[in-house]
Design a protein around this motif. Structure first.
Motif, PDB file in Angstrom:
ATOM      1  N   ILE A  86       0.715  -1.223   0.008  1.00  0.00           N
ATOM      2  CA  ILE A  86       0.061  -0.053  -0.053  1.00  0.00           C
ATOM      3  C   ILE A  86       0.824   1.383   0.096  1.00  0.00           C
ATOM      4  CG2 ILE A  86      -1.737   1.417   1.305  1.00  0.00           C
ATOM      5  CD1 ILE A  86      -2.662  -1.246   2.443  1.00  0.00           C
ATOM      6  N   ILE A  87       0.453   2.252  -0.970  1.00  0.00           N
ATOM      7  CA  ILE A  87       1.438   3.234  -1.062  1.00  0.00           C
ATOM      8  C   ILE A  87       0.626   4.307  -1.068  1.00  0.00           C
ATOM      9  CG2 ILE A  87       3.495   2.159  -2.320  1.00  0.00           C
ATOM     10  CD1 ILE A  87       2.276   3.323  -4.884  1.00  0.00           C
ATOM     11  N   GLU A  88       1.117   5.767  -0.825  1.00  0.00           N
ATOM     12  CA  GLU A  88       0.583   6.697  -1.036  1.00  0.00           C
ATOM     13  C   GLU A  88       0.630   7.764  -2.079  1.00  0.00           C
ATOM     14  OE1 GLU A  88       0.502  10.870   1.588  1.00  0.00           O
ATOM     15  OE2 GLU A  88      -0.609   9.286   2.541  1.00  0.00           O
ATOM     16  N   LEU A  89      -0.591   7.945  -2.954  1.00  0.00           N
ATOM     17  CA  LEU A  89      -0.149   8.853  -4.164  1.00  0.00           C
ATOM     18  C   LEU A  89      -0.766  10.226  -3.966  1.00  0.00           C
ATOM     19  CD1 LEU A  89      -1.127   6.072  -6.830  1.00  0.00           C
ATOM     20  CD2 LEU A  89       1.237   6.839  -6.188  1.00  0.00           C
ATOM     21  N   ASN A  90      -0.312  11.155  -4.942  1.00  0.00           N
ATOM     22  CA  ASN A  90      -1.013  12.530  -4.658  1.00  0.00           C
ATOM     23  C   ASN A  90      -1.209  12.957  -6.356  1.00  0.00           C
ATOM     24  OD1 ASN A  90       1.587  12.973  -5.253  1.00  0.00           O
ATOM     25  ND2 ASN A  90       1.960  14.623  -4.127  1.00  0.00           N
ATOM     26  N   HIS A  91      -1.381  12.035  -7.019  1.00  0.00           N
ATOM     27  CA  HIS A  91      -1.806  12.341  -8.337  1.00  0.00           C
ATOM     28  C   HIS A  91      -2.746  11.265  -9.008  1.00  0.00           C
ATOM     29  CE1 HIS A  91       1.680   9.478  -9.010  1.00  0.00           C
ATOM     30  NE2 HIS A  91       0.837   9.342 -10.126  1.00  0.00           N
ATOM     31  N   ARG A  92      -3.149  11.329  -9.906  1.00  0.00           N
ATOM     32  CA  ARG A  92      -3.967  10.482 -10.879  1.00  0.00           C
ATOM     33  C   ARG A  92      -3.681  10.862 -12.377  1.00  0.00           C
ATOM     34  NH1 ARG A  92      -7.674  14.486  -9.080  1.00  0.00           N
ATOM     35  NH2 ARG A  92      -8.735  15.123 -10.760  1.00  0.00           N
ATOM     36  N   TRP A  93      -4.147   9.825 -13.211  1.00  0.00           N
ATOM     37  CA  TRP A  93      -3.997   9.870 -14.745  1.00  0.00           C
ATOM     38  C   TRP A  93      -5.276  10.228 -15.263  1.00  0.00           C
ATOM     39  CZ3 TRP A  93       0.817  10.649 -16.333  1.00  0.00           C
ATOM     40  CH2 TRP A  93       1.874  10.266 -15.338  1.00  0.00           C
ATOM     41  N   GLU A  94      -5.511  11.233 -15.866  1.00  0.00           N
ATOM     42  CA  GLU A  94      -6.811  11.541 -16.765  1.00  0.00           C
ATOM     43  C   GLU A  94      -6.476  11.642 -18.077  1.00  0.00           C
ATOM     44  OE1 GLU A  94      -8.678  15.101 -15.125  1.00  0.00           O
ATOM     45  OE2 GLU A  94      -9.306  14.265 -13.214  1.00  0.00           O
ATOM     46  N   TYR A  95      -7.625  11.376 -18.611  1.00  0.00           N
ATOM     47  CA  TYR A  95      -7.860  11.636 -20.064  1.00  0.00           C
ATOM     48  C   TYR A  95      -8.166  13.372 -20.411  1.00  0.00           C
ATOM     49  CZ  TYR A  95     -10.024  12.056 -24.721  1.00  0.00           C
ATOM     50  OH  TYR A  95     -10.188  12.634 -25.883  1.00  0.00           O
ATOM     51  N   VAL A  96      -7.380  13.855 -21.383  1.00  0.00           N
ATOM     52  CA  VAL A  96      -7.406  15.178 -21.536  1.00  0.00           C
ATOM     53  C   VAL A  96      -7.592  15.299 -23.020  1.00  0.00           C
ATOM     54  CG1 VAL A  96      -6.607  17.552 -21.341  1.00  0.00           C
ATOM     55  CG2 VAL A  96      -6.601  15.754 -19.633  1.00  0.00           C
ATOM     56  N   ASP A  97      -8.478  15.951 -23.443  1.00  0.00           N
ATOM     57  CA  ASP A  97      -8.708  16.424 -25.161  1.00  0.00           C
ATOM     58  C   ASP A  97      -8.645  17.994 -25.174  1.00  0.00           C
ATOM     59  OD1 ASP A  97      -9.235  17.091 -27.584  1.00  0.00           O
ATOM     60  OD2 ASP A  97     -10.670  15.693 -27.912  1.00  0.00           O
ATOM     61  N   GLU A  98      -7.648  18.621 -25.165  1.00  0.00           N
ATOM     62  CA  GLU A  98      -7.401  19.994 -25.336  1.00  0.00           C
ATOM     63  C   GLU A  98      -8.400  20.792 -26.167  1.00  0.00           C
ATOM     64  OE1 GLU A  98      -3.466  20.918 -25.410  1.00  0.00           O
ATOM     65  OE2 GLU A  98      -3.160  20.104 -23.193  1.00  0.00           O
ATOM     66  N   GLU A  99      -8.741  20.296 -27.383  1.00  0.00           N
ATOM     67  CA  GLU A  99      -9.498  20.823 -28.548  1.00  0.00           C
ATOM     68  C   GLU A  99     -10.932  20.778 -27.707  1.00  0.00           C
ATOM     69  OE1 GLU A  99      -9.255  19.048 -32.342  1.00  0.00           O
ATOM     70  OE2 GLU A  99      -6.990  19.365 -32.481  1.00  0.00           O
ATOM     71  N   LEU A 100     -11.529  19.607 -27.204  1.00  0.00           N
ATOM     72  CA  LEU A 100     -12.836  19.460 -26.442  1.00  0.00           C
ATOM     73  C   LEU A 100     -12.819  20.472 -25.441  1.00  0.00           C
ATOM     74  CD1 LEU A 100     -15.431  17.881 -26.293  1.00  0.00           C
ATOM     75  CD2 LEU A 100     -14.300  16.214 -24.791  1.00  0.00           C
ATOM     76  N   ASP A 101     -11.821  20.931 -24.553  1.00  0.00           N
ATOM     77  CA  ASP A 101     -11.780  21.994 -23.687  1.00  0.00           C
ATOM     78  C   ASP A 101     -12.223  23.276 -24.362  1.00  0.00           C
ATOM     79  OD1 ASP A 101     -11.521  19.910 -21.605  1.00  0.00           O
ATOM     80  OD2 ASP A 101      -9.507  20.441 -21.573  1.00  0.00           O
ATOM     81  N   VAL A 102     -11.556  23.446 -25.426  1.00  0.00           N
ATOM     82  CA  VAL A 102     -11.615  24.830 -25.941  1.00  0.00           C
ATOM     83  C   VAL A 102     -13.096  24.956 -26.400  1.00  0.00           C
ATOM     84  CG1 VAL A 102     -10.921  26.131 -28.188  1.00  0.00           C
ATOM     85  CG2 VAL A 102      -9.205  25.210 -26.813  1.00  0.00           C
ATOM     86  N   PHE A 103     -13.605  23.774 -27.179  1.00  0.00           N
ATOM     87  CA  PHE A 103     -14.918  23.889 -27.725  1.00  0.00           C
ATOM     88  C   PHE A 103     -16.054  24.037 -26.629  1.00  0.00           C
ATOM     89  CE2 PHE A 103     -19.008  21.443 -28.361  1.00  0.00           C
ATOM     90  CZ  PHE A 103     -19.366  22.119 -29.513  1.00  0.00           C
ATOM     91  N   GLN A 104     -15.773  23.493 -25.320  1.00  0.00           N
ATOM     92  CA  GLN A 104     -16.684  23.507 -24.303  1.00  0.00           C
ATOM     93  C   GLN A 104     -16.483  24.944 -23.683  1.00  0.00           C
ATOM     94  OE1 GLN A 104     -18.797  21.682 -23.921  1.00  0.00           O
ATOM     95  NE2 GLN A 104     -18.296  19.596 -22.889  1.00  0.00           N
ATOM     96  N   GLU A 105     -15.495  25.787 -23.677  1.00  0.00           N
ATOM     97  CA  GLU A 105     -15.349  27.072 -23.219  1.00  0.00           C
ATOM     98  C   GLU A 105     -15.992  27.823 -24.193  1.00  0.00           C
ATOM     99  OE1 GLU A 105     -11.022  27.868 -22.918  1.00  0.00           O
ATOM    100  OE2 GLU A 105     -10.821  26.501 -21.278  1.00  0.00           O
TER     101      GLU A 105
END
Length: 115
Positions: A86-105
């Motif tokens: 058992i280890i402690e983590l302070n990050h996660r891996w996420e899917y990111v689509d920067e073009e989708l983020d720009v579209f949503q904005e």
């Protein structure tokens, strides 16, 4: 570019079941913090869906734009399956689509202008 590699069912505390896709990014070189040697890896992220099992099964192998990105978060415990450690983590891996983020904005800006 990311690829849907697999999917899994997840059961909520209330017993409700939903499905998540397991996405995998491209091959990338990484330097080991322990040995200093370079090795290759592919990052993965688990993303919840509104799909049923059949739709998830059909989606496996689909590729689309985006990356798997390291995101800082609050510390949490993680169990390494192969060792049980058992280890402690302070990050996660996420899917990111920067073009989708720009579209949503852009959509949000247009919606705000309408109201």
């Amino acid at each position: 570019m990311v690829t849907i590699k697999d999917f899994k069912s997840i059961t909520k505390e209330n017993g409700e079941v939903f499905y998540a896709l397991i996405l995998q990014g491209g091959v990338e070189p990484v330097k080991s913090s322990r040995t200093g040697r370079t090795y290759f890896t592919c990052r993965t992220a688990t993303v919840p869906t509104t799909f049923d099992e059949q739709t998830c099964r059909l989606a496996v192998g689909t590729q689309f734009d985006g990356i798997i990105k390291k995101i800082n978060c609050e510390p949490y415990s993680y169990t390494i399956e192969s060792t049980g450690e058992i280890i402690e983590l302070n990050h996660r891996w996420e899917y990111v689509d920067e073009e989708l983020d720009v579209f949503q904005e852009h959509v949000v800006e247009k919606t705000d202008q309408i109201n």
